[in-house]
Design a protein around this motif. Structure first.
Motif, PDB file in Angstrom:
ATOM      1  N   ALA A 193       0.835  -1.205   0.000  1.00 25.29           N
ATOM      2  CA  ALA A 193       0.000   0.000   0.000  1.00 25.29           C
ATOM      3  C   ALA A 193       0.870   1.255   0.000  1.00 25.29           C
ATOM      4  O   ALA A 193       0.572   2.236  -0.696  1.00 25.29           O
ATOM      5  N   LYS A 194       1.959   1.220   0.759  1.00 25.27           N
ATOM      6  CA  LYS A 194       2.890   2.352   0.792  1.00 25.27           C
ATOM      7  C   LYS A 194       3.554   2.541  -0.567  1.00 25.27           C
ATOM      8  O   LYS A 194       3.728   3.673  -1.033  1.00 25.27           O
ATOM      9  N   LEU A 195       3.924   1.441  -1.189  1.00 27.22           N
ATOM     10  CA  LEU A 195       4.524   1.529  -2.526  1.00 27.22           C
ATOM     11  C   LEU A 195       3.534   2.136  -3.516  1.00 27.22           C
ATOM     12  O   LEU A 195       3.900   2.972  -4.346  1.00 27.22           O
ATOM     13  N   ASN A 196       2.277   1.699  -3.421  1.00 27.47           N
ATOM     14  CA  ASN A 196       1.259   2.195  -4.341  1.00 27.47           C
ATOM     15  C   ASN A 196       1.055   3.703  -4.187  1.00 27.47           C
ATOM     16  O   ASN A 196       0.859   4.419  -5.170  1.00 27.47           O
ATOM     17  N   GLU A 197       1.128   4.183  -2.939  1.00 24.61           N
ATOM     18  CA  GLU A 197       1.026   5.624  -2.702  1.00 24.61           C
ATOM     19  C   GLU A 197       2.172   6.371  -3.376  1.00 24.61           C
ATOM     20  O   GLU A 197       2.020   7.528  -3.772  1.00 24.61           O
ATOM     21  N   ALA A 198       3.312   5.699  -3.500  1.00 25.40           N
ATOM     22  CA  ALA A 198       4.484   6.299  -4.136  1.00 25.40           C
ATOM     23  C   ALA A 198       4.506   6.068  -5.644  1.00 25.40           C
ATOM     24  O   ALA A 198       5.482   6.403  -6.320  1.00 25.40           O
ATOM     25  N   GLY A 199       3.414   5.461  -6.164  1.00 26.63           N
ATOM     26  CA  GLY A 199       3.322   5.235  -7.606  1.00 26.63           C
ATOM     27  C   GLY A 199       4.099   4.032  -8.099  1.00 26.63           C
ATOM     28  O   GLY A 199       4.544   3.984  -9.244  1.00 26.63           O
TER      29      GLY A 199
END
Length: 361
Positions: free
Chosen positions: A214-220
């Motif tokens: 989820a954190k990676l997804n927030e970072a694109g």
């Protein structure tokens, strides 16, 4: 055709979506919800075609959301342009009693080139088809061959980055040098203390960490894999079983409908599983022989029905076979049982106890 998880979380995806995802949300592997069937006319028709044309025909059976033009383009970029040092791409060396399928003619001299020249093209096309905006980070665990082949295949491919993890003392000197000297702006290589199974388990743990993802997804950033747990890595391997049969047919060594056997050196079970898919599609296969080395966990499993990785790990001159957790076996278990809940239970047992028992039958 849709793709579903071997562990039954009711997640359905197109082939493009499954190739981007790499691994299902529940940790299972994507498999087609139905297996395409071909007849002998289809197989005989392959005899007149180039390897690229054969690949397009076979891939079209599985990648039903890709257009014919998209598949053809992917295949040409993967196998054309002088990347392979033999025009036949996967030539068959026919001898008196046995034939050898030569899969080492790619840019890194590893058979993994057969899939890892094509996977980046399939993934890049999938990103465009689905409108994915995230940068895709490819995580790869390698026992040697896959690492270099994946790095070479994904080098400077748009919208992707790749990190390869290899066991510090578990690859050959040549393989290590191939990886750590890899060129490209989007590549990285990391040594792992432990063996291939440790590296592979680590990669799977990253994929399964929802908070981290989820954190990676927030970072694109989205994660995907170039190991054979990714359907886009496995499906290209089905092609050369059909190609080998077509070459034997073309040479007059066999007649249409004759059964042939394949002997396959086996580690992560992806290569021989591709042969199983070919068999299930209708290729006349008499027997698929799973060849192991001293790390013979698969030999014992196929003999007894008990999969047990709680054993000594041996380093041999065939590091790609030095594996005690053969991930793709999960796909075979699903197709044989058609019972995702049972497969999930076996995989849970493997993770927690290191073994599972499918029964003698």
């Amino acid at each position: 055709m849709n793709y579903i998880s071997t562990r039954g979380n009711n997640q359905k995806m197109t082939s493009a979506q499954a190739i981007i995802a790499g691994l299902a949300d529940d940790g299972g592997l994507f498999v087609p919800d139905e297996l395409p069937q071909v007849d002998m006319e289809f197989i005989k028709g392959l005899t007149k075609l180039s390897y690229q044309e054969r690949a397009a025909r076979v891939l079209g059976c599985f990648l039903t959301d890709y257009t014919d033009e998209e598949i053809k383009g992917c295949v040409e970029r993967a196998y054309g342009g002088g990347k392979f040092d033999d025009a036949a791409v996967a030539p068959l060396n026919i001898m008196e009693d046995v034939s050898v399928l030569e899969l080492w003619h790619g840019p890194t001299s590893a058979f993994k080139d057969m899939a890892l020249q094509l996977l980046p093209q399939l993934l890049s096309t999938a990103l465009k088809k689905t409108g994915e905006k995230n940068q895709v980070l490819i995580l790869v665990a390698t026992s040697g061959d896959t690492g270099k082949a994946a790095l070479e295949g994904f080098r400077d491919v748009e919208q992707t980055k790749i990190i390869v993890f290899y066991p510090e003392n578990g690859v050959s000197r040549i393989q290590k040098l191939q990886m750590v000297t890899q060129q490209g702006e989007n590549v990285a290589v990391t040594a792992v203390k432990g063996n291939f199974d440790d590296a592979q388990s680590g990669v799977k743990a990253i994929f399964s960490d929802r908070e981290f993802n989820a954190k990676l997804n927030e970072a694109g950033v989205s994660l995907s894999s170039a190991n054979s747990i990714n359907w886009g890595r496995l499906v290209p391997q089905i092609v050369y079983y059909f190609s080998a049969y077509a070459d034997l047919l073309k040479a007059g060594v066999i007649r249409a409908g004759d059964e042939i056997s394949f002997t396959v050196p086996t580690g992560n079970f992806g290569d021989i599983l591709a042969g199983y898919y070919a068999l299930r599609m209708g290729l006349p296969v008499k027997k698929l022989i799973c060849a192991s080395n001293t790390n013979n966990v698969l030999t014992d499993f196929l003999t007894t029905g008990v999969y047990d990785r709680n054993r000594d790990f041996f380093k041999t001159i065939s590091p790609s076979m030095d594996i005690l957790i053969s991930s793709n076996l999960e796909r075979l278990l699903y197709h044989v049982t058609n019972d995702a809940a049972q497969v999930a239970e076996w995989m849970k047992s493997l993770a927690e106890t290191g073994r599972y028992d499918v029964g003698a039958d």
